[in-house]
Write an enzyme that holds these catalytic residues in place. Structure first.
Site, PDB file in Angstrom:
ATOM      1  N   ASN A  54     -15.531  23.451 -16.516  1.00 30.04           N
ATOM      2  CA  ASN A  54     -15.972  22.164 -17.079  1.00 30.04           C
ATOM      3  C   ASN A  54     -16.488  22.308 -18.513  1.00 30.04           C
ATOM      4  O   ASN A  54     -16.798  21.306 -19.149  1.00 30.04           O
ATOM      5  CB  ASN A  54     -17.031  21.496 -16.193  1.00 30.04           C
ATOM      6  CG  ASN A  54     -18.398  22.135 -16.329  1.00 30.04           C
ATOM      7  OD1 ASN A  54     -18.494  23.356 -16.393  1.00 30.04           O
ATOM      8  ND2 ASN A  54     -19.443  21.343 -16.382  1.00 30.04           N
TER       9      ASN A  54
ATOM     10  N   SER B 220     -21.616  11.539 -21.482  1.00 31.58           N
ATOM     11  CA  SER B 220     -21.882  12.770 -22.244  1.00 31.58           C
ATOM     12  C   SER B 220     -22.040  12.526 -23.747  1.00 31.58           C
ATOM     13  O   SER B 220     -22.910  13.148 -24.366  1.00 31.58           O
ATOM     14  CB  SER B 220     -20.787  13.806 -21.985  1.00 31.58           C
ATOM     15  OG  SER B 220     -20.871  14.252 -20.653  1.00 31.58           O
TER      16      SER B 220
ATOM     17  N   LYS C 227     -10.484  19.808 -14.628  1.00 29.11           N
ATOM     18  CA  LYS C 227     -11.280  21.019 -14.367  1.00 29.11           C
ATOM     19  C   LYS C 227     -10.490  22.108 -13.636  1.00 29.11           C
ATOM     20  O   LYS C 227     -10.666  23.284 -13.894  1.00 29.11           O
ATOM     21  CB  LYS C 227     -12.513  20.667 -13.533  1.00 29.11           C
ATOM     22  CG  LYS C 227     -13.511  19.780 -14.252  1.00 29.11           C
ATOM     23  CD  LYS C 227     -14.732  19.573 -13.376  1.00 29.11           C
ATOM     24  CE  LYS C 227     -15.601  18.474 -13.923  1.00 29.11           C
ATOM     25  NZ  LYS C 227     -16.837  18.312 -13.154  1.00 29.11           N
TER      26      LYS C 227
ATOM     27  N   THR D  11     -13.590  16.796 -17.730  1.00 29.87           N
ATOM     28  CA  THR D  11     -13.932  16.079 -16.506  1.00 29.87           C
ATOM     29  C   THR D  11     -12.634  15.764 -15.781  1.00 29.87           C
ATOM     30  O   THR D  11     -11.560  16.237 -16.173  1.00 29.87           O
ATOM     31  CB  THR D  11     -14.811  14.842 -16.834  1.00 29.87           C
ATOM     32  OG1 THR D  11     -15.214  14.242 -15.611  1.00 29.87           O
ATOM     33  CG2 THR D  11     -14.097  13.816 -17.696  1.00 29.87           C
TER      34      THR D  11
HETATM   35  P1  NAP Z   1     -12.280  15.721  -6.418  1.00 30.82           P
HETATM   36  O1  NAP Z   1     -12.025  17.105  -6.845  1.00 30.82           O
HETATM   37  O2  NAP Z   1     -11.218  14.700  -6.524  1.00 30.82           O
HETATM   38  O3  NAP Z   1     -12.780  15.776  -4.870  1.00 30.82           O
HETATM   39  C1  NAP Z   1     -13.055  14.621  -4.159  1.00 30.82           C
HETATM   40  C2  NAP Z   1     -13.563  14.973  -2.761  1.00 30.82           C
HETATM   41  O4  NAP Z   1     -13.999  13.767  -2.144  1.00 30.82           O
HETATM   42  C3  NAP Z   1     -12.517  15.590  -1.846  1.00 30.82           C
HETATM   43  O5  NAP Z   1     -13.152  16.547  -1.056  1.00 30.82           O
HETATM   44  C4  NAP Z   1     -12.057  14.394  -1.003  1.00 30.82           C
HETATM   45  O6  NAP Z   1     -11.668  14.736   0.312  1.00 30.82           O
HETATM   46  C5  NAP Z   1     -13.315  13.579  -0.922  1.00 30.82           C
HETATM   47  N1  NAP Z   1     -13.036  12.155  -0.739  1.00 30.82           N
HETATM   48  C6  NAP Z   1     -12.338  11.353  -1.569  1.00 30.82           C
HETATM   49  N2  NAP Z   1     -12.313  10.106  -1.064  1.00 30.82           N
HETATM   50  C7  NAP Z   1     -12.979  10.126   0.108  1.00 30.82           C
HETATM   51  C8  NAP Z   1     -13.279   9.154   1.105  1.00 30.82           C
HETATM   52  N3  NAP Z   1     -12.901   7.883   0.963  1.00 30.82           N
HETATM   53  N4  NAP Z   1     -13.996   9.538   2.188  1.00 30.82           N
HETATM   54  C9  NAP Z   1     -14.397  10.818   2.340  1.00 30.82           C
HETATM   55  N5  NAP Z   1     -14.143  11.795   1.419  1.00 30.82           N
HETATM   56  C10 NAP Z   1     -13.446  11.442   0.323  1.00 30.82           C
HETATM   57  O7  NAP Z   1     -13.544  15.096  -7.215  1.00 30.82           O
HETATM   58  P2  NAP Z   1     -14.782  15.880  -7.878  1.00 30.82           P
HETATM   59  O8  NAP Z   1     -14.456  16.316  -9.253  1.00 30.82           O
HETATM   60  O9  NAP Z   1     -15.262  16.882  -6.912  1.00 30.82           O
HETATM   61  O10 NAP Z   1     -15.839  14.696  -8.033  1.00 30.82           O
HETATM   62  C11 NAP Z   1     -16.489  14.138  -6.899  1.00 30.82           C
HETATM   63  C12 NAP Z   1     -17.688  13.323  -7.351  1.00 30.82           C
HETATM   64  O11 NAP Z   1     -18.642  14.172  -7.948  1.00 30.82           O
HETATM   65  C13 NAP Z   1     -17.352  12.259  -8.385  1.00 30.82           C
HETATM   66  O12 NAP Z   1     -17.668  11.006  -7.852  1.00 30.82           O
HETATM   67  C14 NAP Z   1     -18.253  12.522  -9.569  1.00 30.82           C
HETATM   68  O13 NAP Z   1     -18.946  11.337  -9.932  1.00 30.82           O
HETATM   69  C15 NAP Z   1     -19.255  13.510  -9.044  1.00 30.82           C
HETATM   70  N6  NAP Z   1     -19.642  14.509 -10.069  1.00 30.82           N
HETATM   71  C16 NAP Z   1     -20.872  14.402 -10.650  1.00 30.82           C
HETATM   72  C17 NAP Z   1     -21.281  15.317 -11.594  1.00 30.82           C
HETATM   73  C18 NAP Z   1     -22.644  15.191 -12.214  1.00 30.82           C
HETATM   74  O14 NAP Z   1     -22.916  15.876 -13.201  1.00 30.82           O
HETATM   75  N7  NAP Z   1     -23.521  14.389 -11.682  1.00 30.82           N
HETATM   76  C19 NAP Z   1     -20.428  16.383 -11.974  1.00 30.82           C
HETATM   77  C20 NAP Z   1     -19.173  16.470 -11.361  1.00 30.82           C
HETATM   78  C21 NAP Z   1     -18.795  15.515 -10.417  1.00 30.82           C
HETATM   79  P3  NAP Z   1     -10.146  15.227   0.682  1.00 30.82           P
HETATM   80  O15 NAP Z   1     -10.114  16.676   0.377  1.00 30.82           O
HETATM   81  O16 NAP Z   1     -10.040  14.917   2.121  1.00 30.82           O
HETATM   82  O17 NAP Z   1      -9.241  14.405  -0.174  1.00 30.82           O
END
Ligand code: NAP
Length: 306
Positions: free
Chosen positions: A111, A41, A90, A86
């Site tokens: 966010n 960012s 959030k 981030t």
């Molecule tokens: P989060 O709130 O920690 O959620 C993670 C999710 O992934 C949960 O549903 C979790 O499942 C699942 N998970 C974790 N490890 C796993 C595994 N080994 N196998 C299957 N499922 C798994 O994280 P978040 O903030 O949503 O972020 C997730 C991803 O989104 C990040 O990698 C980030 O890079 C990306 N992101 C990108 C942007 C962008 O602008 N491009 C913006 C935001 C986020 P459980 O519920 O079973 O634990």
């Protein structure tokens, strides 16, 4: 003569906020995260600030979860204009800001924070950033798509809510912890009670993280979105193997750390179209800029900086 001031650090901490020494141009926007070192960012937002002739800088702040409340108080006192949040902040933020807008309230995550006259407003631009990214990458609107989201965390919630609000054709939520996916689907139930009828498959469904469930769903979706961190670390497998994917699919990986994440490689191997999360990062950042400065974001400048 103008006094020479210190230059900006790579990463600031709460201790820096407690005894703030400003730089030139002053830091008035930034991102809080833990970790935050990897964040792209600053390069995107600093390019936008410079291009827009706004005399400010955007910086990274490594803030631990227990420090978030005090860090937010400090930036309010220091008259910052705004922040991005981030991982892992959030979800905690809605409780810590003065007002939360409707989208962020429904998603349950903030966010973007705007600070004005000592008051903080919370927003969520991830969902709208995602919708713009899909339009840009695949020239299609969410409302015309059958979507399967992998994950039910912060990013997945924003994306699922945006799909629901856009009245997408169909939404499938696959999560490791099935109950969490189910709870998310239930929250969105009222968006899917409309007249669209698609035959034997339900319009809204939570599924288990199982190969047979994926196999069945792939034939009944157009867009697969990875909103898990699987693929972020070197050596991670693809959340779905190439064998499970199919040429009719569009595959969007929200991870933007590498040009080709394991999921994108699998999608290409299967003959599907694929894109990574850089476009979502760009658009959520442009929307944040517009909230902070109430003017159009210089999108092409930001894109080039990324
Ligand atoms: P989060 O709130 O920690 O959620 C993670 C999710 O992934 C949960 O549903 C979790 O499942 C699942 N998970 C974790 N490890 C796993 C595994 N080994 N196998 C299957 N499922 C798994 O994280 P978040 O903030 O949503 O972020 C997730 C991803 O989104 C990040 O990698 C980030 O890079 C990306 N992101 C990108 C942007 C962008 O602008 N491009 C913006 C935001 C986020 P459980 O519920 O079973 O634990």
């Amino acid at each position: 003569m103008k006094k020479k001031r210190a230059s900006a650090k790579e990463v600031y901490t709460l201790a820096d906020l407690q005894s703030w020494r400003d730089v030139d141009p002053p830091i008035r926007v930034g991102i809080f995260g833990d970790p935050v070192e990897h964040s792209l960012s600053p390069q995107m937002q600093n390019a936008a600030l410079k291009h827009s002739k706004i005399d400010m800088q955007y910086a990274r702040f490594h803030i631990l979860p227990a420090e978030l409340s005090e860090a937010l108080d400090r930036v309010r006192e220091l008259e910052f204009v705004g922040l991005n949040l981030t991982l892992p902040h959030k979800i905690a933020a809605p409780e810590l800001v003065d007002r939360v807008d409707d989208d962020a309230k429904q998603i349950g995550a903030v966010n973007v924070i705007k600070i004005d006259n000592g008051k903080s407003d919370g927003f969520n631009t991830d969902g709208r950033g995602f919708a713009r990214a899909i339009r840009e990458e695949f020239s299609v609107d969410l409302r015309d798509l059958r979507v399967m989201i992998l994950g039910a965390g912060g990013a997945a919630r924003a994306i699922a809510f945006e799909c629901a609000k856009s009245h997408c054709e169909r939404l499938v939520i696959a999560n490791g912890t099935f109950e969490k996916g189910e709870r998310l689907a239930e929250k969105l139930r009222n968006f899917f009670e409309g007249p669209k009828v698609l035959g034997p498959v339900p319009r809204l469904q939570a599924i288990r993280w199982e190969e047979s469930a994926f196999q069945f769903q792939i034939a009944n979706v157009d867009l697969v979105v990875n909103a898990t961190p699987v693929g972020l670390n070197r050596g991670d497998p693809s959340p779905l193997s190439a064998r499970l994917l199919a040429p009719h699919l569009m595959v969007y990986d929200t991870i933007y750390s590498a040009e080709r994440t394991p999921l994108i490689s699998a999608a290409i191997e299967a003959g599907a179209r694929a894109a990574n999360g850089l476009s979502m990062l760009l658009h959520q950042g442009a929307l944040a800029f517009e909230i902070w400065f109430e003017r159009p974001a210089p999108l092409e400048v930001m894109r080039k900086a990324l």
